[in-house]
Enzyme design. Structure first.
Site, PDB file in Angstrom:
ATOM      1  N   HIS A  31      -2.624   1.732   4.310  1.00  0.00           N
ATOM      2  CA  HIS A  31      -1.690   1.787   3.179  1.00  0.00           C
ATOM      3  C   HIS A  31      -2.489   1.780   1.875  1.00  0.00           C
ATOM      4  CE1 HIS A  31       0.708   0.208   6.499  1.00  0.00           C
ATOM      5  NE2 HIS A  31       1.779   0.656   5.864  1.00  0.00           N
TER       6      HIS A  31
ATOM      7  N   ASP B  96       0.009   5.228   3.946  1.00  0.00           N
ATOM      8  CA  ASP B  96       1.454   5.150   3.731  1.00  0.00           C
ATOM      9  C   ASP B  96       1.801   4.385   2.460  1.00  0.00           C
ATOM     10  OD1 ASP B  96       1.561   6.339   6.212  1.00  0.00           O
ATOM     11  OD2 ASP B  96       2.981   4.903   7.070  1.00  0.00           O
TER      12      ASP B  96
HETATM   13 ZN   LIG Z   1       5.875   2.558   4.991  1.00  0.00          ZN
END
Ligand SMILES: [Zn+2]
Length: 219
Positions: free
Chosen positions: A185, A40
């Site tokens: 991430h 992400d």
């Molecule tokens: Zn996010």
């Protein structure tokens, strides 16, 4: 980033796994040793390092990108596609105000990012992951209008919260099972180092890392 939400008392600030307002896919029921690994908040300057590692292990992933970041790093976005991975929609702004947006505002963010993704990839965008993993009735309305599938996770690494790489790695490894969706991430060197250790473990355990299309398809 989910921690930002702890201070919010707006209606509907529920954990994504509850799927209270929208049907959310957070795992795949399967006996097949397959995993969906998702990144992400990118693309960022760390994305090429993530891509290099995935290539090394012949792993495919899905990148839930922020529209703004796609505009900032179109070259990295194209690299993601060129290496056979998938792009997903993670809103345009990823603003902390997202949970307070009207359905119309959310719909606009989703459409704007979908347009960017489709231009870069040449494919239709089907997947959306709400910023902070939060759902509420306005998000649900916008999702319904855009026809996107909401993708959650069942293996949360907390890679933006925990400092210790080994702790992050252990959290993930402990929860690995067939049909799992891992949340990472591509926004820090720390996550790159976790991935560097995670990929050989998954390979040793004979897991296949698939993009969402393949992962969600029947075995
Ligand atoms: Zn996010």
């Amino acid at each position: 980033m989910g921690l930002l939400w702890l201070g919010f008392t707006a209606w509907g600030a529920f954990d994504i796994r509850l799927g209270y307002f929208i049907s959310v896919i957070y795992k795949k029921k399967t006996k097949c040793k397959k995993i969906a690994i998702t990144f992400d908040d990118g693309p960022t300057e760390y994305t090429p390092e993530v891509l290099a590692l995935l290539k090394q292990y012949n792993a495919k992933a899905t990148f839930f990108c922020i529209g703004k970041q796609l505009e900032k790093h179109p070259v990295y976005a194209k690299q993601i596609i060129a290496q056979g991975h998938q792009l997903g929609n993670h809103s345009y702004s990823h603003t902390s105000k997202f949970g307070f947006f009207s359905a119309k505002q959310i719909e606009e963010e989703l459409k704007k990012t979908t347009a960017i993704i489709e231009k870069i990839s040449g494919n239709k965008n089907y997947y959306f992951r709400p910023p902070f993993g939060v759902t509420n009735p306005h998000i649900a309305q916008a999702v319904k209008k855009t026809g996107l599938k909401v993708i959650g996770w069942n293996i949360r690494s907390l890679d933006t919260v925990i400092e210790d790489e080994t702790k992050i790695l252990n959290r993930i490894v402990k929860k690995i099972k067939p049909g799992g969706i891992i949340l990472l991430h591509d926004t820090s060197e720390k996550t790159v180092r976790v991935l560097e250790q995670l990929l050989p473990i998954l390979q040793e355990q004979k897991y296949q890392l698939q993009d969402l299309d393949k992962f969600l398809a029947d075995d």
